[in-house]
Write an enzyme that holds these catalytic residues in place. Structure first.
Site, short mmCIF file in Angstrom:
data_model
loop_
_atom_site.label_atom_id
_atom_site.label_comp_id
_atom_site.label_asym_id
_atom_site.label_seq_id
_atom_site.Cartn_x
_atom_site.Cartn_y
_atom_site.Cartn_z
N PHE A 91 2.85 -29.56 -19.67
CA PHE A 91 2.38 -30.28 -20.84
C PHE A 91 2.12 -31.73 -20.43
O PHE A 91 2.91 -32.32 -19.69
CB PHE A 91 3.47 -30.23 -21.92
CG PHE A 91 3.03 -30.78 -23.24
CD1 PHE A 91 2.19 -30.06 -24.07
CD2 PHE A 91 3.48 -32.02 -23.67
CE1 PHE A 91 1.79 -30.57 -25.30
CE2 PHE A 91 3.09 -32.54 -24.89
CZ PHE A 91 2.23 -31.81 -25.71
N ASP B 96 12.02 -27.63 -18.67
CA ASP B 96 11.57 -27.90 -20.03
C ASP B 96 11.59 -26.58 -20.79
O ASP B 96 10.84 -25.65 -20.46
CB ASP B 96 10.16 -28.50 -20.00
CG ASP B 96 9.65 -28.88 -21.39
OD1 ASP B 96 10.05 -28.23 -22.38
OD2 ASP B 96 8.81 -29.80 -21.48
N TYR C 200 11.98 -28.33 -32.94
CA TYR C 200 11.11 -28.10 -34.10
C TYR C 200 10.20 -26.89 -33.95
O TYR C 200 9.44 -26.58 -34.86
CB TYR C 200 10.28 -29.36 -34.43
CG TYR C 200 9.55 -29.97 -33.26
CD1 TYR C 200 8.36 -29.43 -32.78
CD2 TYR C 200 10.04 -31.12 -32.67
CE1 TYR C 200 7.69 -30.02 -31.73
CE2 TYR C 200 9.38 -31.71 -31.60
CZ TYR C 200 8.20 -31.15 -31.15
OH TYR C 200 7.53 -31.74 -30.08
N LYS C 201 10.29 -26.20 -32.82
CA LYS C 201 9.48 -24.99 -32.65
C LYS C 201 10.32 -23.77 -33.07
O LYS C 201 10.54 -23.54 -34.25
CB LYS C 201 8.99 -24.90 -31.21
CG LYS C 201 8.01 -26.00 -30.82
CD LYS C 201 7.51 -25.83 -29.40
CE LYS C 201 6.41 -26.81 -29.04
NZ LYS C 201 6.85 -28.20 -28.95
N ARG D 64 -4.11 -19.87 -29.89
CA ARG D 64 -2.69 -19.57 -29.64
C ARG D 64 -2.06 -18.96 -30.89
O ARG D 64 -2.24 -19.47 -32.00
CB ARG D 64 -1.91 -20.83 -29.28
CG ARG D 64 -2.29 -21.48 -27.98
CD ARG D 64 -1.21 -22.45 -27.50
NE ARG D 64 -0.64 -23.24 -28.61
CZ ARG D 64 0.46 -23.98 -28.50
NH1 ARG D 64 1.10 -24.04 -27.35
NH2 ARG D 64 0.91 -24.69 -29.52
#
Length: 414
Positions: A146, A215, A240-241, A389
């Site tokens: 990322f 990560d 938050y995912k 996605r």
């Protein structure tokens, strides 16, 4: 819960929508399907973007209202002690620990993923310098990472005198050597959903005398991580995912027990001082996970996250993984059945050992296609230049959601 993969159903000859209904009924009876009631989701919406922002757990609004009205509004500053605000970063870290295979006292919650990654990378470089002959001057970084991870890695390298060496995850074992100080890797690739080999890569890094930094943003809460079992040195992740902590909810930092005494954070704030209220000019780091704290915790977001983690009560991560694979298998089957040939290309690996909890499809005009999907009540997301996605959160996504999403995609191309 059943050990039989949910995708192995005797109803394979029936239409896909009927199969989806039967799979959801079975999953509601003896699987994770009943947990959907723990979330507030708009009726009729297919939400497949939990890999960007998890759905709202139903108990969170009431808990946040209580924190604001009573703990802040009435108790005021007394809540740091009486409501447990001060100990929240470690307490919530211990709630996350079983979801990533960590022992108690290894995780502290607070700050953003980027800030925690900076702590982890500089801390890893300092640990490497303190435990080797000083000849290790390379930081291997996942070449597909990322973007922010790359930016943070470059800054951490400048601070510690390391050289960033981009490398594909599969090529890490060959790239390791006596100059490697640390290696930063993503457990799941955010674009493709590819799951990287955390056990094997961590073992290779350890054998080379370097430190691993993982990560976990796209894996924690969706599949087993097992940090302790596999000897991971440091790790970071957002909440938050798949952990459903809410927009901007605080991230977490994991430091293995064997490194905690030597972990030298580049951000030594008063909250991580051994005696924070003494207000002495000299810094003495606290023991354990508290060493990863910096400043005053964001209490509203922190306690919203704590309430969100209640949805995990009685949930096995192994069961989550089984349903995740069943859902993504079924979605791919539906895409093949509904979408005209040549319109999309699956970029997520077919092999279960290489798949996270999302499916990524490459297509022309992907941005416009996703906008149309959202307009029709199917929410996924788009990654430039050409990737759709779809994130599958097994706690609230069902097989009918997967079937409807694929059928809607087929209608757009039809």
């Amino acid at each position: 819960m059943s050990e039989t993969p949910l995708s192995e159903t005797p109803l394979s000859e029936t239409p896909l929508s009927i199969r989806a209904e039967a799979l959801d009924a079975r999953d509601t009876e003896d699987g994770l399907g009943k947990l959907r009631d723990r979330f507030s989701l708009p009726p009729g919406l297919v939400y497949l973007d939990g890999n960007s922002l998890g759905a709202l757990p139903a108990a969170v609004p009431g808990r946040v209202a209580d924190v604001v009205a009573r703990e802040w509004g009435e108790l005021l500053i007394r809540s740091w002690d009486e409501s447990g605000w001060w100990t929240a970063p470690e307490r919530i870290g211990d709630r996350i620990a079983p979801l990533v295979g960590a022992a108690p006292g290894r995780i502290v919650v607070g700050d953003s993923t980027s800030v925690n990654l900076f702590k982890a990378l500089v801390g890893a470089a300092r640990l490497a310098a303190a435990t080797t002959d000083g000849g290790r001057d390379e930081l291997l970084v996942d070449a597909t990472t990322f973007p922010t991870d790359g930016y943070i890695a470059a800054s951490a390298a400048r601070m510690t005198g390391l050289k960033v060496v981009p490398v594909e995850p599969a090529a890490v074992p060959a790239a390791l050597g006596p100059r490697t100080a640390a290696v930063l890797l993503n457990h799941v690739d955010y674009r493709t959903g590819r799951l990287h080999d955390l056990p094997g890569l961590t073992a290779a890094i350890r054998a080379a005398g370097a430190l691993s930094v993982w990560d976990l943003c796209h894996s924690a809460g969706a599949l087993p991580v097992d940090l302790e079992e596999h000897g991971v040195d440091l790790a970071v992740g957002c909440t938050y995912k798949y952990l459903n902590g809410g927009p901007g909810s605080p991230a977490y930092l994991y430091v293995a027990g064997r490194h905690q005494a030597g972990f030298d954070s580049p951000l030594p704030g008063w909250n991580s001082h051994a005696d924070p209220f003494a207000m002495t000019p000299g810094y003495v780091p606290a023991d354990g996970a508290r060493r990863g704290r910096v400043g005053t915790p964001d209490i509203l977001s922190m306690l919203a996250l704590e309430a969100a983690l209640d949805v995990w009560e009685g949930v096995s991560v192994a069961d989550v993984r089984r349903k995740s694979l069943a859902l993504t298998d079924f979605f791919l089957e539906c895409v093949e059945a509904y979408v005209p040939g040549g319109k999309v290309e699956t970029v997520t690996p077919a092999a279960h050992a290489e798949r996270g909890s999302q499916v990524s499809l490459r297509t022309e005009n992907a941005s416009a296609v996703m906008r149309e999907l959202i307009a029709r009540g199917v929410v996924g997301d788009f990654r430039a230049p050409d990737v759709l996605r779809f994130g599958f959160t097994p706690l609230y996504v069902g097989f009918a959601d997967a079937e409807r999403a694929a059928r809607t995609l087929g209608h757009i191309y039809g």
